[in-house]
Design an enzyme around this catalytic site. Structure first.
Site, PDB file in Angstrom:
ATOM      1  N   ARG A 107       0.818  -1.202   0.000  1.00  0.00           N
ATOM      2  CA  ARG A 107       0.000   0.000   0.000  1.00  0.00           C
ATOM      3  C   ARG A 107       0.856   1.257   0.000  1.00  0.00           C
ATOM      4  NH1 ARG A 107      -5.071  -1.875   2.336  1.00  0.00           N
ATOM      5  NH2 ARG A 107      -6.610  -0.232   2.640  1.00  0.00           N
ATOM      6  N   ARG A 155     -21.619  -0.980   1.568  1.00  0.00           N
ATOM      7  CA  ARG A 155     -21.070  -2.332   1.697  1.00  0.00           C
ATOM      8  C   ARG A 155     -21.514  -3.027   2.993  1.00  0.00           C
ATOM      9  NH1 ARG A 155     -14.909  -2.982   0.169  1.00  0.00           N
ATOM     10  NH2 ARG A 155     -14.438  -1.693   1.976  1.00  0.00           N
ATOM     11  N   ARG A 188     -18.482  -2.744   8.401  1.00  0.00           N
ATOM     12  CA  ARG A 188     -17.154  -2.458   8.958  1.00  0.00           C
ATOM     13  C   ARG A 188     -17.144  -1.058   9.550  1.00  0.00           C
ATOM     14  NH1 ARG A 188     -12.904  -3.943   4.375  1.00  0.00           N
ATOM     15  NH2 ARG A 188     -12.051  -2.035   5.233  1.00  0.00           N
ATOM     16  N   ARG A 199      -9.749   7.354   4.160  1.00  0.00           N
ATOM     17  CA  ARG A 199      -9.109   6.200   3.513  1.00  0.00           C
ATOM     18  C   ARG A 199      -8.802   6.510   2.047  1.00  0.00           C
ATOM     19  NH1 ARG A 199     -13.187   1.669   4.363  1.00  0.00           N
ATOM     20  NH2 ARG A 199     -11.650   0.333   3.375  1.00  0.00           N
TER      21      ARG A 199
HETATM   22  P1  AMP Z   1      -8.668  -2.745   3.944  1.00  0.00           P
HETATM   23  O1  AMP Z   1      -9.567  -3.826   4.433  1.00  0.00           O
HETATM   24  O2  AMP Z   1      -7.674  -3.250   2.937  1.00  0.00           O
HETATM   25  O3  AMP Z   1      -9.423  -1.554   3.431  1.00  0.00           O
HETATM   26  O4  AMP Z   1      -7.810  -2.259   5.200  1.00  0.00           O
HETATM   27  C1  AMP Z   1      -8.432  -1.708   6.350  1.00  0.00           C
HETATM   28  C2  AMP Z   1      -7.417  -0.889   7.143  1.00  0.00           C
HETATM   29  O5  AMP Z   1      -6.335  -1.723   7.526  1.00  0.00           O
HETATM   30  C3  AMP Z   1      -6.789   0.249   6.369  1.00  0.00           C
HETATM   31  O6  AMP Z   1      -7.583   1.426   6.401  1.00  0.00           O
HETATM   32  C4  AMP Z   1      -5.464   0.413   7.119  1.00  0.00           C
HETATM   33  O7  AMP Z   1      -5.659   1.097   8.347  1.00  0.00           O
HETATM   34  C5  AMP Z   1      -5.098  -1.002   7.457  1.00  0.00           C
HETATM   35  N1  AMP Z   1      -4.269  -1.645   6.398  1.00  0.00           N
HETATM   36  C6  AMP Z   1      -4.629  -2.668   5.573  1.00  0.00           C
HETATM   37  N2  AMP Z   1      -3.625  -3.006   4.754  1.00  0.00           N
HETATM   38  C7  AMP Z   1      -2.601  -2.166   5.048  1.00  0.00           C
HETATM   39  C8  AMP Z   1      -1.297  -1.997   4.538  1.00  0.00           C
HETATM   40  N3  AMP Z   1      -0.829  -2.759   3.531  1.00  0.00           N
HETATM   41  N4  AMP Z   1      -0.518  -1.042   5.088  1.00  0.00           N
HETATM   42  C9  AMP Z   1      -0.951  -0.259   6.105  1.00  0.00           C
HETATM   43  N5  AMP Z   1      -2.196  -0.348   6.614  1.00  0.00           N
HETATM   44  C10 AMP Z   1      -3.014  -1.297   6.113  1.00  0.00           C
END
Ligand code: AMP
Length: 246
Positions: A107, A155, A188, A199
Protein backbone atom coordinates in the site's frame (compact mmCIF):
# COMPACT_ATOMS: atom_id res chain seq x y z
CA UNK A 1 -15.64 -33.50 -26.72
CA UNK A 2 -12.18 -32.34 -27.62
CA UNK A 3 -12.92 -28.81 -26.33
CA UNK A 4 -14.22 -30.27 -23.04
CA UNK A 5 -11.01 -32.25 -22.53
CA UNK A 6 -8.77 -29.28 -23.13
CA UNK A 7 -10.77 -26.92 -20.90
CA UNK A 8 -10.71 -29.39 -18.01
CA UNK A 9 -7.00 -29.92 -18.62
CA UNK A 10 -6.56 -26.14 -18.34
CA UNK A 11 -8.46 -25.98 -15.04
CA UNK A 12 -6.32 -28.80 -13.59
CA UNK A 13 -3.25 -26.93 -14.71
CA UNK A 14 -4.50 -23.71 -13.09
CA UNK A 15 -4.94 -25.30 -9.71
CA UNK A 16 -1.65 -27.19 -9.81
CA UNK A 17 0.88 -24.96 -11.44
CA UNK A 18 3.04 -22.28 -9.90
CA UNK A 19 1.25 -18.94 -10.19
CA UNK A 20 3.55 -16.68 -8.16
CA UNK A 21 2.62 -13.32 -6.72
CA UNK A 22 -0.52 -11.56 -7.87
CA UNK A 23 -1.23 -8.09 -6.51
CA UNK A 24 -4.71 -6.60 -6.74
CA UNK A 25 -4.24 -2.84 -6.57
CA UNK A 26 -6.93 -0.19 -6.27
CA UNK A 27 -8.64 2.22 -3.90
CA UNK A 28 -10.94 1.08 -1.11
CA UNK A 29 -14.21 -0.04 -2.70
CA UNK A 30 -12.72 -0.92 -6.09
CA UNK A 31 -13.65 -4.58 -5.62
CA UNK A 32 -10.20 -5.94 -4.72
CA UNK A 33 -11.60 -8.41 -2.18
CA UNK A 34 -14.22 -9.77 -4.58
CA UNK A 35 -11.73 -10.25 -7.40
CA UNK A 36 -9.10 -11.69 -5.08
CA UNK A 37 -11.62 -14.34 -3.92
CA UNK A 38 -12.49 -15.28 -7.52
CA UNK A 39 -8.83 -15.58 -8.51
CA UNK A 40 -8.16 -17.56 -5.33
CA UNK A 41 -10.94 -20.05 -6.20
CA UNK A 42 -9.88 -20.36 -9.86
CA UNK A 43 -6.18 -20.94 -9.14
CA UNK A 44 -6.38 -22.67 -5.76
CA UNK A 45 -4.04 -20.17 -4.10
CA UNK A 46 -4.83 -18.13 -0.96
CA UNK A 47 -6.07 -14.56 -0.82
CA UNK A 48 -3.84 -12.66 1.56
CA UNK A 49 -5.74 -9.57 2.65
CA UNK A 50 -3.77 -7.36 5.03
CA UNK A 51 -7.01 -5.63 6.11
CA UNK A 52 -8.55 -9.01 7.04
CA UNK A 53 -5.36 -10.14 8.82
CA UNK A 54 -5.24 -6.91 10.83
CA UNK A 55 -8.94 -7.11 11.73
CA UNK A 56 -8.44 -10.74 12.79
CA UNK A 57 -5.57 -9.67 15.07
CA UNK A 58 -7.79 -7.00 16.61
CA UNK A 59 -10.62 -9.51 17.13
CA UNK A 60 -8.24 -11.99 18.80
CA UNK A 61 -6.68 -9.27 20.95
CA UNK A 62 -3.11 -10.13 19.92
CA UNK A 63 -0.19 -7.81 20.64
CA UNK A 64 -0.34 -6.57 17.04
CA UNK A 65 -4.13 -6.18 17.29
CA UNK A 66 -3.83 -3.99 20.38
CA UNK A 67 -1.22 -1.81 18.65
CA UNK A 68 -3.31 -1.20 15.52
CA UNK A 69 -6.86 -1.16 16.89
CA UNK A 70 -7.31 2.62 17.18
CA UNK A 71 -5.64 3.34 13.87
CA UNK A 72 -7.67 0.79 11.96
CA UNK A 73 -10.90 2.60 12.68
CA UNK A 74 -9.51 6.00 11.65
CA UNK A 75 -8.67 5.34 7.99
CA UNK A 76 -4.92 5.92 8.45
CA UNK A 77 -2.31 3.33 7.50
CA UNK A 78 -0.61 0.93 9.88
CA UNK A 79 3.16 1.22 10.23
CA UNK A 80 5.03 -0.38 7.29
CA UNK A 81 7.28 -2.55 9.51
CA UNK A 82 4.34 -4.04 11.39
CA UNK A 83 2.47 -4.87 8.18
CA UNK A 84 5.56 -6.30 6.43
CA UNK A 85 6.35 -8.58 9.40
CA UNK A 86 2.77 -9.82 9.40
CA UNK A 87 2.87 -10.46 5.62
CA UNK A 88 6.22 -12.22 5.85
CA UNK A 89 4.83 -14.62 8.43
CA UNK A 90 1.71 -15.28 6.31
CA UNK A 91 3.56 -15.85 3.01
CA UNK A 92 5.93 -18.29 4.69
CA UNK A 93 3.10 -20.77 5.31
CA UNK A 94 2.91 -23.84 3.05
CA UNK A 95 -0.38 -22.88 1.39
CA UNK A 96 1.48 -20.01 -0.31
CA UNK A 97 4.03 -22.29 -1.98
CA UNK A 98 2.44 -22.11 -5.46
CA UNK A 99 1.55 -18.46 -5.11
CA UNK A 100 -0.95 -16.09 -3.46
CA UNK A 101 -3.01 -13.02 -4.15
CA UNK A 102 -2.14 -9.90 -2.22
CA UNK A 103 -5.20 -7.78 -1.48
CA UNK A 104 -4.49 -4.44 0.20
CA UNK A 105 -0.71 -4.94 0.11
CA UNK A 106 1.61 -3.31 -0.83
CA UNK A 107 0.00 0.00 0.00
CA UNK A 108 3.08 2.20 0.04
CA UNK A 109 6.28 2.35 -2.01
CA UNK A 110 8.19 1.25 1.12
CA UNK A 111 6.04 -1.91 1.26
CA UNK A 112 6.54 -2.55 -2.49
CA UNK A 113 10.30 -2.29 -2.06
CA UNK A 114 10.14 -4.64 0.92
CA UNK A 115 8.18 -7.13 -1.22
CA UNK A 116 10.84 -6.97 -3.94
CA UNK A 117 13.54 -7.79 -1.43
CA UNK A 118 11.42 -10.53 0.11
CA UNK A 119 10.84 -12.20 -3.28
CA UNK A 120 14.54 -11.99 -4.12
CA UNK A 121 15.45 -13.58 -0.79
CA UNK A 122 13.09 -16.48 -1.50
CA UNK A 123 14.70 -16.90 -4.90
CA UNK A 124 18.16 -17.02 -3.40
CA UNK A 125 17.26 -20.04 -1.32
CA UNK A 126 16.04 -18.61 1.97
CA UNK A 127 12.61 -20.00 1.25
CA UNK A 128 10.98 -22.94 -0.40
CA UNK A 129 8.81 -21.29 -3.04
CA UNK A 130 10.14 -21.74 -6.57
CA UNK A 131 8.75 -18.42 -7.81
CA UNK A 132 10.80 -16.06 -5.68
CA UNK A 133 12.32 -14.30 -8.65
CA UNK A 134 9.12 -13.99 -10.64
CA UNK A 135 7.91 -10.42 -11.00
CA UNK A 136 4.45 -9.95 -9.49
CA UNK A 137 1.49 -9.50 -11.81
CA UNK A 138 -0.24 -6.30 -10.72
CA UNK A 139 -3.93 -6.00 -11.54
CA UNK A 140 -5.13 -2.43 -11.08
CA UNK A 141 -8.87 -1.87 -10.71
CA UNK A 142 -9.86 1.62 -11.83
CA UNK A 143 -13.09 3.15 -10.42
CA UNK A 144 -14.29 6.77 -10.32
CA UNK A 145 -14.31 8.59 -6.90
CA UNK A 146 -18.08 9.09 -6.36
CA UNK A 147 -18.79 5.53 -7.35
CA UNK A 148 -16.29 4.40 -4.73
CA UNK A 149 -18.04 6.40 -2.01
CA UNK A 150 -21.39 4.70 -2.81
CA UNK A 151 -19.79 1.32 -3.01
CA UNK A 152 -18.11 1.56 0.37
CA UNK A 153 -20.86 3.19 2.37
CA UNK A 154 -23.35 0.60 0.98
CA UNK A 155 -21.07 -2.33 1.70
CA UNK A 156 -22.23 -5.12 4.02
CA UNK A 157 -20.55 -8.44 4.69
CA UNK A 158 -21.57 -11.78 6.12
CA UNK A 159 -19.54 -12.50 9.27
CA UNK A 160 -19.75 -16.28 8.73
CA UNK A 161 -18.96 -16.88 5.04
CA UNK A 162 -17.31 -13.53 4.26
CA UNK A 163 -19.53 -12.85 1.23
CA UNK A 164 -19.76 -9.17 0.39
CA UNK A 165 -22.98 -7.38 -0.64
CA UNK A 166 -23.95 -3.79 -1.44
CA UNK A 167 -27.30 -2.32 -0.42
CA UNK A 168 -27.38 -0.23 -3.63
CA UNK A 169 -25.97 -2.55 -6.28
CA UNK A 170 -26.01 -6.14 -4.98
CA UNK A 171 -28.67 -6.38 -2.26
CA UNK A 172 -29.42 -9.75 -0.66
CA UNK A 173 -32.83 -11.38 -1.20
CA UNK A 174 -33.82 -10.56 2.40
CA UNK A 175 -32.60 -7.25 3.86
CA UNK A 176 -29.71 -7.65 6.29
CA UNK A 177 -29.37 -11.44 5.79
CA UNK A 178 -26.82 -13.42 3.79
CA UNK A 179 -28.34 -15.41 0.87
CA UNK A 180 -25.80 -18.21 1.31
CA UNK A 181 -25.93 -19.07 5.00
CA UNK A 182 -28.44 -16.72 6.65
CA UNK A 183 -25.73 -14.80 8.57
CA UNK A 184 -26.67 -11.32 9.83
CA UNK A 185 -24.73 -8.57 8.08
CA UNK A 186 -22.10 -6.47 9.73
CA UNK A 187 -20.87 -3.05 8.64
CA UNK A 188 -17.15 -2.46 8.96
CA UNK A 189 -16.59 0.44 11.35
CA UNK A 190 -14.22 2.02 8.83
CA UNK A 191 -16.90 2.02 6.10
CA UNK A 192 -18.63 5.13 7.48
CA UNK A 193 -18.49 8.20 5.25
CA UNK A 194 -16.05 10.28 7.38
CA UNK A 195 -13.59 7.41 7.62
CA UNK A 196 -14.01 6.54 3.94
CA UNK A 197 -12.96 10.04 2.90
CA UNK A 198 -9.79 9.63 5.02
CA UNK A 199 -9.11 6.20 3.51
CA UNK A 200 -9.47 7.58 -0.02
CA UNK A 201 -7.10 10.45 0.85
CA UNK A 202 -4.55 7.95 2.20
CA UNK A 203 -4.93 5.95 -1.01
CA UNK A 204 -4.27 8.93 -3.27
CA UNK A 205 -1.29 10.13 -1.29
CA UNK A 206 0.45 6.86 -0.40
CA UNK A 207 -0.81 4.06 -2.66
CA UNK A 208 -1.40 5.77 -6.03
CA UNK A 209 2.39 6.23 -6.52
CA UNK A 210 2.53 2.41 -6.78
CA UNK A 211 0.84 2.66 -10.16
CA UNK A 212 3.93 4.42 -11.54
CA UNK A 213 6.21 2.14 -9.56
CA UNK A 214 4.77 -1.03 -11.12
CA UNK A 215 4.21 0.61 -14.50
CA UNK A 216 7.93 1.09 -14.96
CA UNK A 217 8.44 -2.59 -14.15
CA UNK A 218 6.09 -3.52 -16.99
CA UNK A 219 3.77 -5.92 -15.16
CA UNK A 220 0.81 -3.64 -14.56
CA UNK A 221 -2.56 -4.53 -16.08
CA UNK A 222 -5.33 -1.93 -15.80
CA UNK A 223 -8.95 -3.08 -15.70
CA UNK A 224 -12.08 -0.92 -15.58
CA UNK A 225 -13.51 -1.85 -12.17
CA UNK A 226 -16.93 -0.43 -13.02
CA UNK A 227 -18.12 -3.49 -14.94
CA UNK A 228 -19.97 -6.67 -13.91
CA UNK A 229 -17.92 -8.74 -11.49
CA UNK A 230 -17.65 -11.74 -13.89
CA UNK A 231 -16.41 -9.55 -16.74
CA UNK A 232 -13.69 -8.06 -14.55
CA UNK A 233 -12.72 -11.56 -13.39
CA UNK A 234 -12.53 -12.79 -17.00
CA UNK A 235 -10.18 -9.91 -17.85
CA UNK A 236 -8.11 -10.61 -14.73
CA UNK A 237 -7.78 -14.33 -15.62
CA UNK A 238 -6.81 -13.34 -19.13
CA UNK A 239 -4.11 -11.04 -17.76
CA UNK A 240 -2.77 -13.78 -15.48
CA UNK A 241 -2.64 -16.27 -18.35
CA UNK A 242 -1.05 -13.94 -20.86
CA UNK A 243 1.27 -11.62 -19.04
CA UNK A 244 4.93 -12.31 -19.65
CA UNK A 245 6.29 -13.37 -16.25
CA UNK A 246 9.97 -13.68 -17.04
P1 AMP B 1 -8.67 -2.75 3.94
O1 AMP B 1 -9.57 -3.83 4.43
O2 AMP B 1 -7.67 -3.25 2.94
O3 AMP B 1 -9.42 -1.55 3.43
O4 AMP B 1 -7.81 -2.26 5.20
C1 AMP B 1 -8.43 -1.71 6.35
C2 AMP B 1 -7.42 -0.89 7.14
O5 AMP B 1 -6.33 -1.72 7.53
C3 AMP B 1 -6.79 0.25 6.37
O6 AMP B 1 -7.58 1.43 6.40
C4 AMP B 1 -5.46 0.41 7.12
O7 AMP B 1 -5.66 1.10 8.35
C5 AMP B 1 -5.10 -1.00 7.46
N1 AMP B 1 -4.27 -1.64 6.40
C6 AMP B 1 -4.63 -2.67 5.57
N2 AMP B 1 -3.62 -3.01 4.75
C7 AMP B 1 -2.60 -2.17 5.05
C8 AMP B 1 -1.30 -2.00 4.54
N3 AMP B 1 -0.83 -2.76 3.53
N4 AMP B 1 -0.52 -1.04 5.09
C9 AMP B 1 -0.95 -0.26 6.11
N5 AMP B 1 -2.20 -0.35 6.61
C10 AMP B 1 -3.01 -1.30 6.11
Amino acid sequence: MKAQTSSSALSVARTERVVGTIIVLGPPGAGKGTQAKLISAAYGIPQVSTGDLLRDNVARGTELGLKVKALLGSGGLVDDDLVCDMVSERLGRPDCDRGYILDGFPRTVVQAEWLNRYLKSRQSGNGTAPFGGMTPIVIRLVVEYNRLLQRITGRRSCPTCGRIYNVYFQPPKVEGICDVDGGRFVVRPDDTEEVVVERLKAYEKLTLPLVDYYHTKGRLVEINGDQPVELIAAQAFNAIENVNRL
